[in-house]
Design an enzyme around this catalytic site. Structure first.
Site, PDB file in Angstrom:
ATOM      1  N   ARG A  77      47.703  62.570  98.548  1.00 13.00           N
ATOM      2  CA  ARG A  77      46.257  62.462  98.765  1.00 13.00           C
ATOM      3  C   ARG A  77      45.733  63.755  99.363  1.00 13.00           C
ATOM      4  O   ARG A  77      46.493  64.648  99.753  1.00 13.00           O
ATOM      5  CB  ARG A  77      45.944  61.294  99.712  1.00 13.00           C
ATOM      6  N   ILE A 100      47.065  65.039 108.416  1.00  7.04           N
ATOM      7  CA  ILE A 100      47.982  63.995 108.881  1.00  7.04           C
ATOM      8  C   ILE A 100      47.225  62.841 109.528  1.00  7.04           C
ATOM      9  O   ILE A 100      46.193  63.046 110.171  1.00  7.04           O
ATOM     10  CB  ILE A 100      49.015  64.584 109.880  1.00  7.04           C
ATOM     11  N   HIS A 150      49.281  55.209 110.279  1.00  8.54           N
ATOM     12  CA  HIS A 150      49.007  53.833 109.878  1.00  8.54           C
ATOM     13  C   HIS A 150      49.931  52.919 110.665  1.00  8.54           C
ATOM     14  O   HIS A 150      51.101  53.253 110.893  1.00  8.54           O
ATOM     15  CB  HIS A 150      49.256  53.615 108.387  1.00  8.54           C
ATOM     16  N   ALA A 153      39.802  56.916 109.082  1.00  5.84           N
ATOM     17  CA  ALA A 153      40.209  58.092 108.312  1.00  5.84           C
ATOM     18  C   ALA A 153      40.076  57.793 106.820  1.00  5.84           C
ATOM     19  O   ALA A 153      40.305  56.661 106.384  1.00  5.84           O
ATOM     20  CB  ALA A 153      41.649  58.465 108.642  1.00  5.84           C
ATOM     21  N   GLY A 186      42.703  55.807 100.018  1.00  8.90           N
ATOM     22  CA  GLY A 186      41.419  55.234 100.426  1.00  8.90           C
ATOM     23  C   GLY A 186      41.112  55.459 101.883  1.00  8.90           C
ATOM     24  O   GLY A 186      41.063  56.599 102.331  1.00  8.90           O
ATOM     25  N   CYS A 237      44.150  64.072 111.544  1.00 10.10           N
ATOM     26  CA  CYS A 237      43.379  64.731 110.482  1.00 10.10           C
ATOM     27  C   CYS A 237      43.269  66.228 110.702  1.00 10.10           C
ATOM     28  O   CYS A 237      42.365  66.878 110.173  1.00 10.10           O
ATOM     29  CB  CYS A 237      42.008  64.089 110.342  1.00 10.10           C
TER      30      CYS A 237
END
Length: 308
Positions: A99, A103, A106, A236, A249, A267
């Protein structure tokens, strides 16, 4: 136009990534068959499958992952602040994936939404699509009284940006006006005592930070303002697209353990924080309710009917 939804519940990242890729490749293949006019040139199951789903735009996956860090294809490995061995000891995995973005983390308490969609069938471009994902989340958290928005140059959904700062300034102006009116009223003394009690409660809530800032020569009022204005990410977003078919997503922090983010520059930002719906509302947030709202708002933003 219809979109299917699969609620996967808790699922390992690698297995879910493989499922995404399978659905992504299937949607691309179907799109190619449709574009090549397979209805006129082909016969058999492939043509029948395409012809019977003329209003199908793809699939949305909802999932919660065990602890895992993912680095986008253009991300920087140095934004992972601990070694792989340390991650394994913590029970977390790491994946370098396909994607966009840098970074992120999750884990449990975070709702991850993977729309695998044909944007051409929806009549929107990639940039507009990302904006609609952001707007979906902004509207979802607004149901809980959370005022979120965007920050120029940074994807995702944030709190503490210019919109919130303007809102905070309006609040302060209103408080000053109310204070002046109270001073002129007969109940000025009572209002003064109430205001003092409210201020004392606020100071007690931020006692630790206030002490640290006072030692640096800053007042409690300045401390509260700085904390309020500091940008913090609640969601994010990272997307991959090929021929306007999407995968990956967004990840919305519902009741996530935010300590996991201390091991990365989320991020790629080292000067911004993260937050969750539970932290902002200071109450328990039901994941099933958030899922329902996400599907409602996403369907409205994309102009589709999402079916579970």
């Amino acid at each position: 136009m219809k979109v299917r939804c699969r609620d996967l519940g808790p699922m390992d990242y690698a297995a879910c990534w493989e499922l995404q890729r399978t659905l992504f490749e299937e949607l691309l293949a179907e799109k190619n068959r449709r574009r090549n006019g397979c209805g006129a040139k082909e016969s058999g199951p492939a043509a029948d499958k395409t012809d019977t789903r003329p209003d199908d735009a793809g699939t949305v996956l909802l999932v919660e992952h065990p602890p895992v860090y993912t680095l986008g294809k253009s991300g920087h490995a140095e934004n992972l602040l601990v070694g792989r061995t340390a991650l394994e000891q913590l029970g977390a995995q790491f994946f370098h994936i396909d994607r966009g973005g840098d970074i992120t983390f999750h884990g449990p308490g975070q709702l991850v939404c993977y729309p695998i969609l044909d944007l051409e069938r929806l009549g929107i471009g990639l940039r507009e699509y990302i904006g609609r994902l952001e707007e979906t989340v902004i509207r979802v958290v607004a149901h809980y009284g959370i005022a979120a928005g965007r920050i120029d140059g940074a994807s995702g959904v944030w709190l503490g940006g210019p919109e919130e700062q303007r809102s905070a300034e309006t609040e302060r102006n209103a408080e000053e006006t109310d204070g002046r009116n109270a001073a002129e009223s007969k109940d000025a003394e009572t209002d003064g005592r109430n205001a003092a009690e409210e201020n004392a409660a606020e100071e007690q809530t931020d006692e630790k930070s206030a002490k640290e800032e006072r030692s640096a020569g800053k007042s409690t009022e300045e401390t509260v303002r700085i904390k309020r204005d500091a940008p913090r990410k609640i969601c994010a977003i990272g997307v991959r697209s090929s021929r306007y078919v999407t995968m990956h997503g967004f990840a919305l922090n519902v009741d996530t353990d935010l300590e996991w983010f201390s091991r990365i520059n989320p991020c790629g930002f080292s000067d911004r924080g993260v937050t969750s719906m539970a932290r902002e509302t200071r109450r328990e947030v039901a994941m099933e309710e958030v899922k329902r709202l996400v599907l409602e708002e996403l369907g409205e933003q994309l102009g589709v009917e999402i079916r579970i």
